[in-house]
Design a protein around this motif. Sequence first.
Motif, PDB file in Angstrom:
ATOM      1  N   GLY A   1       0.814  -1.210   0.000  1.00  0.00           N
ATOM      2  CA  GLY A   1       0.000   0.000   0.000  1.00  0.00           C
ATOM      3  C   GLY A   1       0.852   1.266   0.000  1.00  0.00           C
ATOM      4  N   ILE A   2       1.985   1.225   0.717  1.00  0.00           N
ATOM      5  CA  ILE A   2       2.878   2.387   0.745  1.00  0.00           C
ATOM      6  C   ILE A   2       3.439   2.659  -0.644  1.00  0.00           C
ATOM      7  N   ALA A   3       3.902   1.584  -1.330  1.00  0.00           N
ATOM      8  CA  ALA A   3       4.461   1.753  -2.672  1.00  0.00           C
ATOM      9  C   ALA A   3       3.398   2.224  -3.648  1.00  0.00           C
ATOM     10  N   ALA A   4       2.197   1.658  -3.573  1.00  0.00           N
ATOM     11  CA  ALA A   4       1.116   2.081  -4.461  1.00  0.00           C
ATOM     12  C   ALA A   4       0.724   3.530  -4.197  1.00  0.00           C
ATOM     13  N   ASP A   5       0.725   3.934  -2.946  1.00  0.00           N
ATOM     14  CA  ASP A   5       0.377   5.306  -2.582  1.00  0.00           C
ATOM     15  C   ASP A   5       1.353   6.301  -3.208  1.00  0.00           C
ATOM     16  N   SER A   6       2.630   5.954  -3.216  1.00  0.00           N
ATOM     17  CA  SER A   6       3.634   6.829  -3.827  1.00  0.00           C
ATOM     18  C   SER A   6       3.373   6.979  -5.323  1.00  0.00           C
ATOM     19  N   SER A   7       3.004   5.882  -5.972  1.00  0.00           N
ATOM     20  CA  SER A   7       2.707   5.933  -7.406  1.00  0.00           C
ATOM     21  C   SER A   7       1.506   6.822  -7.688  1.00  0.00           C
ATOM     22  N   ILE A   8       0.497   6.671  -6.870  1.00  0.00           N
ATOM     23  CA  ILE A   8      -0.733   7.452  -7.083  1.00  0.00           C
ATOM     24  C   ILE A   8      -0.471   8.933  -6.877  1.00  0.00           C
ATOM     25  N   ILE A   9       0.288   9.281  -5.836  1.00  0.00           N
ATOM     26  CA  ILE A   9       0.581  10.700  -5.578  1.00  0.00           C
ATOM     27  C   ILE A   9       1.294  11.330  -6.773  1.00  0.00           C
ATOM     28  N   PHE A  10       2.304  10.636  -7.308  1.00  0.00           N
ATOM     29  CA  PHE A  10       3.066  11.165  -8.435  1.00  0.00           C
ATOM     30  C   PHE A  10       2.161  11.377  -9.646  1.00  0.00           C
ATOM     31  N   ARG A  11       1.341  10.385  -9.949  1.00  0.00           N
ATOM     32  CA  ARG A  11       0.498  10.493 -11.139  1.00  0.00           C
ATOM     33  C   ARG A  11      -0.593  11.538 -10.978  1.00  0.00           C
ATOM     34  N   GLU A  12      -1.105  11.693  -9.775  1.00  0.00           N
ATOM     35  CA  GLU A  12      -2.105  12.739  -9.550  1.00  0.00           C
ATOM     36  C   GLU A  12      -1.485  14.132  -9.657  1.00  0.00           C
ATOM     37  N   ARG A  13      -0.243  14.260  -9.227  1.00  0.00           N
ATOM     38  CA  ARG A  13       0.451  15.534  -9.379  1.00  0.00           C
ATOM     39  C   ARG A  13       0.669  15.867 -10.869  1.00  0.00           C
ATOM     40  N   ILE A  14       0.985  14.844 -11.654  1.00  0.00           N
ATOM     41  CA  ILE A  14       1.141  15.067 -13.098  1.00  0.00           C
ATOM     42  C   ILE A  14      -0.165  15.583 -13.691  1.00  0.00           C
ATOM     43  N   ARG A  15      -1.268  14.944 -13.338  1.00  0.00           N
ATOM     44  CA  ARG A  15      -2.565  15.375 -13.886  1.00  0.00           C
ATOM     45  C   ARG A  15      -2.895  16.806 -13.459  1.00  0.00           C
ATOM     46  N   ASP A  16      -2.577  17.128 -12.187  1.00  0.00           N
ATOM     47  CA  ASP A  16      -2.836  18.493 -11.721  1.00  0.00           C
ATOM     48  C   ASP A  16      -2.041  19.525 -12.519  1.00  0.00           C
ATOM     49  N   GLU A  17      -0.775  19.226 -12.775  1.00  0.00           N
ATOM     50  CA  GLU A  17       0.073  20.171 -13.502  1.00  0.00           C
ATOM     51  C   GLU A  17      -0.407  20.347 -14.944  1.00  0.00           C
ATOM     52  N   VAL A  18      -0.806  19.245 -15.579  1.00  0.00           N
ATOM     53  CA  VAL A  18      -1.310  19.333 -16.954  1.00  0.00           C
ATOM     54  C   VAL A  18      -2.623  20.097 -16.986  1.00  0.00           C
ATOM     55  N   ASN A  19      -3.486  19.903 -16.007  1.00  0.00           N
ATOM     56  CA  ASN A  19      -4.749  20.644 -15.937  1.00  0.00           C
ATOM     57  C   ASN A  19      -4.530  22.140 -15.766  1.00  0.00           C
ATOM     58  N   LEU A  20      -3.372  22.501 -15.178  1.00  0.00           N
ATOM     59  CA  LEU A  20      -3.056  23.923 -15.005  1.00  0.00           C
ATOM     60  C   LEU A  20      -2.529  24.563 -16.291  1.00  0.00           C
ATOM     61  N   GLY A  21      -2.414  23.767 -17.370  1.00  0.00           N
ATOM     62  CA  GLY A  21      -2.014  24.312 -18.649  1.00  0.00           C
ATOM     63  C   GLY A  21      -0.622  23.954 -19.091  1.00  0.00           C
ATOM     64  N   LYS A  22       0.135  23.236 -18.281  1.00  0.00           N
ATOM     65  CA  LYS A  22       1.493  22.836 -18.679  1.00  0.00           C
ATOM     66  C   LYS A  22       1.431  21.681 -19.669  1.00  0.00           C
ATOM     67  N   THR A  23       2.489  21.550 -20.429  1.00  0.00           N
ATOM     68  CA  THR A  23       2.612  20.368 -21.281  1.00  0.00           C
ATOM     69  C   THR A  23       2.952  19.167 -20.404  1.00  0.00           C
ATOM     70  N   VAL A  24       2.760  17.976 -20.960  1.00  0.00           N
ATOM     71  CA  VAL A  24       3.070  16.773 -20.190  1.00  0.00           C
ATOM     72  C   VAL A  24       4.549  16.749 -19.822  1.00  0.00           C
ATOM     73  N   ARG A  25       5.416  17.147 -20.745  1.00  0.00           N
ATOM     74  CA  ARG A  25       6.855  17.108 -20.513  1.00  0.00           C
ATOM     75  C   ARG A  25       7.255  18.022 -19.353  1.00  0.00           C
ATOM     76  N   SER A  26       6.784  19.252 -19.348  1.00  0.00           N
ATOM     77  CA  SER A  26       7.138  20.182 -18.269  1.00  0.00           C
ATOM     78  C   SER A  26       6.376  19.856 -16.991  1.00  0.00           C
ATOM     79  N   GLY A  27       5.164  19.335 -17.135  1.00  0.00           N
ATOM     80  CA  GLY A  27       4.364  19.010 -15.955  1.00  0.00           C
ATOM     81  C   GLY A  27       4.933  17.858 -15.153  1.00  0.00           C
ATOM     82  N   VAL A  28       5.554  16.891 -15.836  1.00  0.00           N
ATOM     83  CA  VAL A  28       6.137  15.746 -15.148  1.00  0.00           C
ATOM     84  C   VAL A  28       7.239  16.185 -14.194  1.00  0.00           C
ATOM     85  N   GLN A  29       8.106  17.101 -14.637  1.00  0.00           N
ATOM     86  CA  GLN A  29       9.218  17.548 -13.798  1.00  0.00           C
ATOM     87  C   GLN A  29       8.709  18.285 -12.557  1.00  0.00           C
TER      88      GLN A  29
END
Length: 506
Positions: free
Chosen positions: A392-420
């Motif tokens: 669950g700890i490892a899965a939680d880390s994966s989910i947090i990272f991917r949700e942060r990516i989606r948040d950054e892309v929703n804010l208008g960033k490209t996927v490439r810049s949003g990932v960083q």
Amino acid sequence: MNKKPVIGALAFSLAIVMAAGIYLGLGARPQLGLDLQGGISAVYTAELPDDVETPEDFEDILDETIEVIRARVDSLGVAEPDISRSGTDVLVQLPGVADADRLQELIGTTAQLTFRKVIATVPPGAEPQPETAELPAIPGYDEGPDCTAPVDEREELGTDERGLMCGTEDESQPDPETGELKVPKYFVEPAALTGDRIDDAFAAFGQAGGLAVSLELDSEGAAEFAEITAELACERDQGFPGQGRFAITLDGIVESAPTMAPGVQCGVGIRDGSASITVGSAGSQQEQEEEAQDLALILRTGALPISLEAATFETVSATLGADSLQAGLLAGLIGLALVGVWLIGFYRILGVVAMLELAVFGVIVMALISLLGEVGFALTLAGVAGLIVSIGIAADSSIIFRERIRDEVNLGKTVRSGVQKAFTSAFRTNLAGNTVTLTAAVILYFLAVGPVRGFALMLGIATVLDLFILYFFTRPIVFLLANTRFVNRKTVRAADTAAVVTAGSR
């Protein structure tokens, strides 16, 4: 984005995964604990005579007792023995041990060894003898300890006391009145030497061809032994009734009472600091050898500072342990499958990456547990529970990272810049959360005893490993995928901008 550091980090993590895989492929497996492979679980209680108050340094005595038991168990090569103190009880858990009777005797034997001068042998039916010019008054056979009672229930003779002690069953003689076989008794002087002076002990063949335990004394003990045997040799030459006999006693039983050999000179004695205890002739040759080896081990590791009684002594079957392991693994596999289905269904290609993370996590953690087994760590059912929680700890880390990516892309960033940007934020969040978990695991490990420590250790290892995989494996893979067509607004489940604009115009 500079790809060299990213590719270097990925290569480093893959090299570790490969090394772990090779290590496991060569046959390395975790060392299983008591509840998974069976063994012995016992609780010992310290025994004090009824008229003796608990000493002020009682806890120190118990700690010393634990160290003696641990030395005895370690000499048998038992992997990951758990020997600890709970209040005034001593807890002993020995995984993978099948010979319960032998272990019970090894652990519970006090091994108080003394050397005493023999005043007289008191055979069954002997009457009291009055004091003479050469000998003190000798008690009758009916006095002193009851040699038919269990050893731990017999009257004890202090090291500074003169009195009667029981012999061994091998010396049994018929009672003149009843014909019943009884062991003889020995009327002995206070202890002239104790087992504290033993420097080494080992099984060997005695002079008569039977098995014996040879003793080597330290320098001070050797000097005392030479002085005592010199006196006994003189008594032998002068024809004293005791005939220069020397009783070697172990836990209140006279194991051997040899007469000084003719070669031992009066006033010189035995100066090489060596003695031997003859092992009983009962049983097969293998049983006698085992008895001699166990006695040598006990004497070599020292006497217990206090007598112990087994309050509970249980044998945990390997079948029960196997059932527990299968149930734990089944629960883990079901949890892993459910997490995997959800991650892949929701995050698509990034969900596949998340499953790769869990696979890497599994390979490395299994290799670490196997490696720890080389230094004595054993995986218990509580440890398996800790590993399941870590999924669950490892899965939680994966989910947090991917949700942060989606948040950054929703804010208008490209996927490439949003990932960083998303990784910086997600790693900071994971570091804070995992620091709390790691702190709790460390505190639990040092404050808990028994299997709970295994849970804490597995939780701590999983927490550190989760951060490692997130930085050196997940980050570079996602960074590299962000530059491909496999990762886009749709695969990260970002909001559809066209739909948002259309909805706003209405």
